[in-house]
Motif scaffolding. Sequence first.
Motif, PDB file in Angstrom:
ATOM      1  N   ASP A  64       0.852  -1.183   0.000  1.00 29.84           N
ATOM      2  CA  ASP A  64       0.000   0.000   0.000  1.00 29.84           C
ATOM      3  C   ASP A  64       0.893   1.240   0.000  1.00 29.84           C
ATOM      4  O   ASP A  64       1.707   1.421   0.912  1.00 29.84           O
ATOM      5  CB  ASP A  64      -0.916  -0.007   1.236  1.00 29.84           C
ATOM      6  N   THR A  65       0.760   2.052  -1.030  1.00 27.32           N
ATOM      7  CA  THR A  65       1.581   3.262  -1.142  1.00 27.32           C
ATOM      8  C   THR A  65       0.964   4.402  -0.338  1.00 27.32           C
ATOM      9  O   THR A  65      -0.213   4.706  -0.486  1.00 27.32           O
ATOM     10  CB  THR A  65       1.715   3.702  -2.611  1.00 27.32           C
ATOM     11  N   VAL A  66       1.763   5.002   0.514  1.00 26.72           N
ATOM     12  CA  VAL A  66       1.318   6.171   1.285  1.00 26.72           C
ATOM     13  C   VAL A  66       1.784   7.409   0.526  1.00 26.72           C
ATOM     14  O   VAL A  66       2.971   7.748   0.526  1.00 26.72           O
ATOM     15  CB  VAL A  66       1.899   6.164   2.710  1.00 26.72           C
ATOM     16  N   TRP A  67       0.847   8.074  -0.147  1.00 26.79           N
ATOM     17  CA  TRP A  67       1.198   9.221  -0.983  1.00 26.79           C
ATOM     18  C   TRP A  67       1.445  10.456  -0.124  1.00 26.79           C
ATOM     19  O   TRP A  67       0.806  10.644   0.913  1.00 26.79           O
ATOM     20  CB  TRP A  67       0.091   9.481  -1.998  1.00 26.79           C
ATOM     21  N   HIS A  68       2.350  11.277  -0.585  1.00 28.23           N
ATOM     22  CA  HIS A  68       2.726  12.479   0.168  1.00 28.23           C
ATOM     23  C   HIS A  68       1.545  13.449   0.268  1.00 28.23           C
ATOM     24  O   HIS A  68       0.909  13.776  -0.731  1.00 28.23           O
ATOM     25  CB  HIS A  68       3.898  13.175  -0.515  1.00 28.23           C
ATOM     26  N   LYS A  69       1.269  13.885   1.474  1.00 27.12           N
ATOM     27  CA  LYS A  69       0.175  14.823   1.733  1.00 27.12           C
ATOM     28  C   LYS A  69       0.761  16.191   2.065  1.00 27.12           C
ATOM     29  O   LYS A  69       1.530  16.334   3.022  1.00 27.12           O
ATOM     30  CB  LYS A  69      -0.688  14.318   2.892  1.00 27.12           C
ATOM     31  N   VAL A  70       0.408  17.186   1.265  1.00 29.54           N
ATOM     32  CA  VAL A  70       0.920  18.540   1.496  1.00 29.54           C
ATOM     33  C   VAL A  70       0.379  19.041   2.839  1.00 29.54           C
ATOM     34  O   VAL A  70      -0.824  18.969   3.099  1.00 29.54           O
ATOM     35  CB  VAL A  70       0.490  19.487   0.359  1.00 29.54           C
ATOM     36  N   PRO A  71       1.247  19.524   3.722  1.00 32.76           N
ATOM     37  CA  PRO A  71       0.803  19.919   5.068  1.00 32.76           C
ATOM     38  C   PRO A  71      -0.021  21.196   5.079  1.00 32.76           C
ATOM     39  O   PRO A  71      -0.121  21.913   4.082  1.00 32.76           O
ATOM     40  CB  PRO A  71       2.120  20.115   5.810  1.00 32.76           C
ATOM     41  N   ASP A  72      -0.597  21.454   6.231  1.00 31.35           N
ATOM     42  CA  ASP A  72      -1.442  22.632   6.408  1.00 31.35           C
ATOM     43  C   ASP A  72      -0.596  23.906   6.372  1.00 31.35           C
ATOM     44  O   ASP A  72       0.629  23.869   6.507  1.00 31.35           O
ATOM     45  CB  ASP A  72      -2.187  22.536   7.732  1.00 31.35           C
ATOM     46  N   PHE A  73      -1.250  25.024   6.189  1.00 31.11           N
ATOM     47  CA  PHE A  73      -0.580  26.328   6.228  1.00 31.11           C
ATOM     48  C   PHE A  73      -1.521  27.343   6.872  1.00 31.11           C
ATOM     49  O   PHE A  73      -2.733  27.121   6.943  1.00 31.11           O
ATOM     50  CB  PHE A  73      -0.207  26.793   4.810  1.00 31.11           C
ATOM     51  N   LYS A  74      -0.955  28.427   7.330  1.00 34.43           N
ATOM     52  CA  LYS A  74      -1.746  29.545   7.866  1.00 34.43           C
ATOM     53  C   LYS A  74      -1.189  30.821   7.277  1.00 34.43           C
ATOM     54  O   LYS A  74      -0.113  31.287   7.666  1.00 34.43           O
ATOM     55  CB  LYS A  74      -1.684  29.563   9.397  1.00 34.43           C
TER      56      LYS A  74
END
Length: 266
Positions: free
Chosen positions: A54-64
């Motif tokens: 199962d590939t865990v795709w990169h998730k762009v993190p939150d920003f403020k």
Amino acid sequence: MNKKAAFGILITVVIPLICYLIVKNVSTDAAPMPRHYIFDTVVTKEVKGKVVTDTVWHKVPDFKLTNQLGQQVSWAGLENKVVVANFFFTRCPTICPRLTRNIKLLQDNIKSSEKVGNRFADFMHFISFSVDPERDSVHNLKHWADRFQVNPENWWLVTGDKKQIYDLSINEMKLGLVDGKGIDTSFFHTDYLVLLDRNRNIRGYYHGLDSTAVEQLAKDIVYLYLEKDPKRKSVFAGKFELLAIVALVTIAAVALLVFLLKRKNL
């Protein structure tokens, strides 16, 4: 039950179910969905006695950050939306005006079909990150937005912490790698548009000054909108075939009952 009623059941229930099963088997994965890009890891596990990955795709993190209306914004305001991101600055005399015009064309031409007369496609959102936040104040972003008639309902021009913006572009969206020429970390400038899905996974890079690439981006936005979210399963997910079998068995039982009643009356 007479013959007409039985025939009616056949037409309204059996044939649609059979058609569904045929279409499901033929058309699975037929849609040209944009591929995933950067992944974080690959997990190997055993499922029902079989080893699967199962590939865990990169998730762009939150920003403020702060948008052109002076509002504090983050991913929290973009839940379940397809996002197109780019990086620009308002003092740019070369590619940024053309890039903004092309994004404006996307905003104007992709419409929601869910509501009659809807002015914009509420399933997608554009974010233009300023790479010159020291000079790009809210006032300057608002001036740029007014110049290009940007609709803030689904397009933010954002400014704020420079490190946060550069981390997003270089370390999270990996635009330095895509460019292939290396990135000057003191000043970042590119014409790439980045497509992200509802899970904040990267699904495409497109040259924003290339009309063919922008046209493909428009198609891919719609494809991602139509893509089923694997994290959100329908109540009937994986059960339709069972329902079809139950329906067919029920119809067969009714037909058998009708046949036996007719024999009894003879």
